[in-house]
Design an enzyme around this catalytic site. Sequence first.
Site, PDB file in Angstrom:
ATOM      1  N   SER A 618     -48.044  49.382  15.098  1.00 22.96           N
ATOM      2  CA  SER A 618     -46.605  49.295  14.973  1.00 22.96           C
ATOM      3  C   SER A 618     -46.097  50.557  14.278  1.00 22.96           C
ATOM      4  O   SER A 618     -46.293  51.645  14.796  1.00 22.96           O
ATOM      5  CB  SER A 618     -46.217  48.019  14.239  1.00 22.96           C
ATOM      6  OG  SER A 618     -44.894  47.676  14.494  1.00 22.96           O
ATOM      7  N   ASP A 693     -45.258  43.253  25.290  1.00 21.81           N
ATOM      8  CA  ASP A 693     -44.620  43.418  23.983  1.00 21.81           C
ATOM      9  C   ASP A 693     -43.108  43.547  24.169  1.00 21.81           C
ATOM     10  O   ASP A 693     -42.629  44.454  24.829  1.00 21.81           O
ATOM     11  CB  ASP A 693     -45.190  44.673  23.309  1.00 21.81           C
ATOM     12  CG  ASP A 693     -44.867  44.755  21.829  1.00 21.81           C
ATOM     13  OD1 ASP A 693     -43.843  44.177  21.425  1.00 21.81           O
ATOM     14  OD2 ASP A 693     -45.632  45.406  21.094  1.00 21.81           O
ATOM     15  N   HIS A 725     -46.809  41.895  20.789  1.00 23.43           N
ATOM     16  CA  HIS A 725     -47.012  42.708  19.589  1.00 23.43           C
ATOM     17  C   HIS A 725     -48.135  42.145  18.727  1.00 23.43           C
ATOM     18  O   HIS A 725     -48.633  42.817  17.843  1.00 23.43           O
ATOM     19  CB  HIS A 725     -45.704  42.764  18.788  1.00 23.43           C
ATOM     20  CG  HIS A 725     -45.574  43.976  17.930  1.00 23.43           C
ATOM     21  ND1 HIS A 725     -45.629  45.260  18.421  1.00 23.43           N
ATOM     22  CD2 HIS A 725     -45.402  44.114  16.587  1.00 23.43           C
ATOM     23  CE1 HIS A 725     -45.475  46.129  17.439  1.00 23.43           C
ATOM     24  NE2 HIS A 725     -45.346  45.460  16.312  1.00 23.43           N
TER      25      HIS A 725
END
Length: 749
Positions: A618, A693, A725
């Site tokens: 991330s 995602d 994610h």
Amino acid sequence: MRATLSVVLAGTSLLLGAATPVLAQPTAQKVVSSLSSKVNNEFLSDFAVTRGFSLGRPVRPRPTPDGDAVLFLRSEARSAQLKLYEWDTTSGKIRELLTPAQLLGSDQEQLSPEEKARRERQRVSTTGITSFELSPDGKRVLVSLSGRLFVYARPEGRVQELATSPGTVLDPKFSPDGTQVSYVLNADIYAIDLAAGKERQITSGGNGQVSNGLAEFVAQEEMGRFSGYWWSPDSRWVAYEQADARPVEIWRPADPARPEASPHAQHYPRPGKANVEVRLGVVGADGGRTTWVDWDRERYPYLATVKWDKGGPLTLVVQDRLQQQEAVLTADTDTGRTAVLLTESDPAWLNLDQQTPRWLGDGSGFLWTSERQGAPQLELRDRQGQFVRLLVAPTIGYVPEKSDLAVDETRREVYFQAGATPTAVGLWRVSLDGGEPVALTDRPGQHLAVYARNFSLVARSFTDSGAMPAWEVAERDGRRLGTLPSVALEPPFVPKVELVRVGAGLQNPGYYCSLVRPQDFDPAKRYPVVVDVYGGPGAQKVSAAMGGYLRAQWLADQGFVVVSIDGRGTPRRGRDWERAIYGSFGTIPLDDQVNALHLLGERYGELDLKRVGITGWSFGGYLAALAVLRRPDVFKAAVAGAPVVDWLDYDTHYTERYLGLPQKNPEGYRESSLLTHAANLERPLLLIHGTSDDNVFFLHTLKLSDALFRAGREHEVLPLSGLTHMVPDPVVRVRLEERTARFFSRHLQ
């Protein structure tokens, strides 16, 4: 980009917004390692299947109001399916209350896309009974499962399924008097009278574009507000958010692994573009005309927080688009007019604390969190919003994002969490009438606590670098009653981790770092280094918590020293430290990783700084890719998971908080974009991304890969088919860790 740290295993998930989930189910089967015999052991398989050895441990404990029992959720050691249990405080015995099979007739859950998305926002990758609510008297338990609602009567041991209309049921709650259960169904609020069993619709007009009672995307993903409606303390009224998504552009991401499926339409607000339009209404619990709350929505478009506590009026916190100005307002529910209680401002941004304002039950005032003196502090304000006294000073290390504020109205005491260093959090108590806060714990580590309503009982948890989390139950005077039983598989080792602070001086408060060395560490050798990074707002990597270092220990055992560094921009170091990154992600976060790495190299001779790799997920994935693009002199290889590549393609509330509007800060956006630096790649780079995602869209990795390809730069891309994610699938997790280890072994050893 709410901060949640990890890659979704041991309860630490790696931040940035969320995505529409595909909740892969773990399997109890071993995953055979594809690596050499050196790493061909059971640990990685066990780590993946048990979600970092977190499954089987009690979670979300809740003492009953009078302290006669503690309810909690728990799975089996190798299953992600949660069940509801009760621990009796008198006998110390545990009993199983509810299971998915008992409620549904089978273990097979059917989740709607809306419920999947909601769980993704909350970083919930488990299945089964993932949450529950106690009635005000503690005699009934409300559970939602597969879009159906169940009420369990504790005294009789009887389960009642509530008859709701067809559709997706979200966010169920007991009314404050416990006589009703409310929920959102088909974008409108409904309620059922428990005695009569009759359903009624409270709001109307909800549809695919306009919703009543649901928190919008950025509220859930970035503000930490997951509900969109609130009961009045007397159960006669309901305040609710109406969210109009029509102005927001629609993205239609498709899963390339499922060409037969229609693309999912999602309203996704990007920096500088339209947000969801939000307003707040008040309606009677039986429905009828809505009174709309009036505030300057052009100046303050964000409805950040709503509270309707016993003793206080309907209260809301609203923010401007840049999150530099906010106002705390009270609302007249008859006329909709608002009055200002207080305002806050910051030239960079204002952090939110969803626990405050917290009204006292006698109506005399409320608790409020502020950072105006350079760090979080807890204040007591009177009913007009005027400052009464400072309860917790900035020097105490108050941690609002980790505190579960508990107020003992009878004894006039507030329980909170704080830590003198950012690596540990302890339990504290302070009097509402003034005086110094009192520390209730003296063992460094991570402490959590949940109190019974009458404060006769507390469930408290502890973990540090050498112990996994465990919950115990104690009386108010501290007498220990017992431990909530765990059935978790225990890790086969304690990580060889060292927490250090380097670089502290007159001009620099220093960097907190962790080092994880191989279990067979040889001090005479020099080891290649892997930096395990997050490095962004809202999350820490360096913490006294064993679960956060298990994966790092496995990687270290492949012949590395694994290092993590919390630089400027990360929380719990004061306002100036955190806000230093305002306006650009592309400089200070990376510079601090480099500076701290050099300081560690000067102190520890075993670190070979000529062989340094970096990996993250991330924001950490963004920083890992940025590292090899901008500092190839330091970082020789990178594995970047789910990176934000172009901040123009992330959501408004997160991105604009730190970078401002792109129209006003084009250079900050340009300099922070990985695309700007793509042509400079000269080191090995592996990009990893879930194809489904919807938080950091797969689009990001595709754009970077395309830019690298067009610039003639070699790189690798690993798509995770159908994953979001989060990466809970055990097989994928094992192969992902192996691939990362092989990549660094090839390029650093």
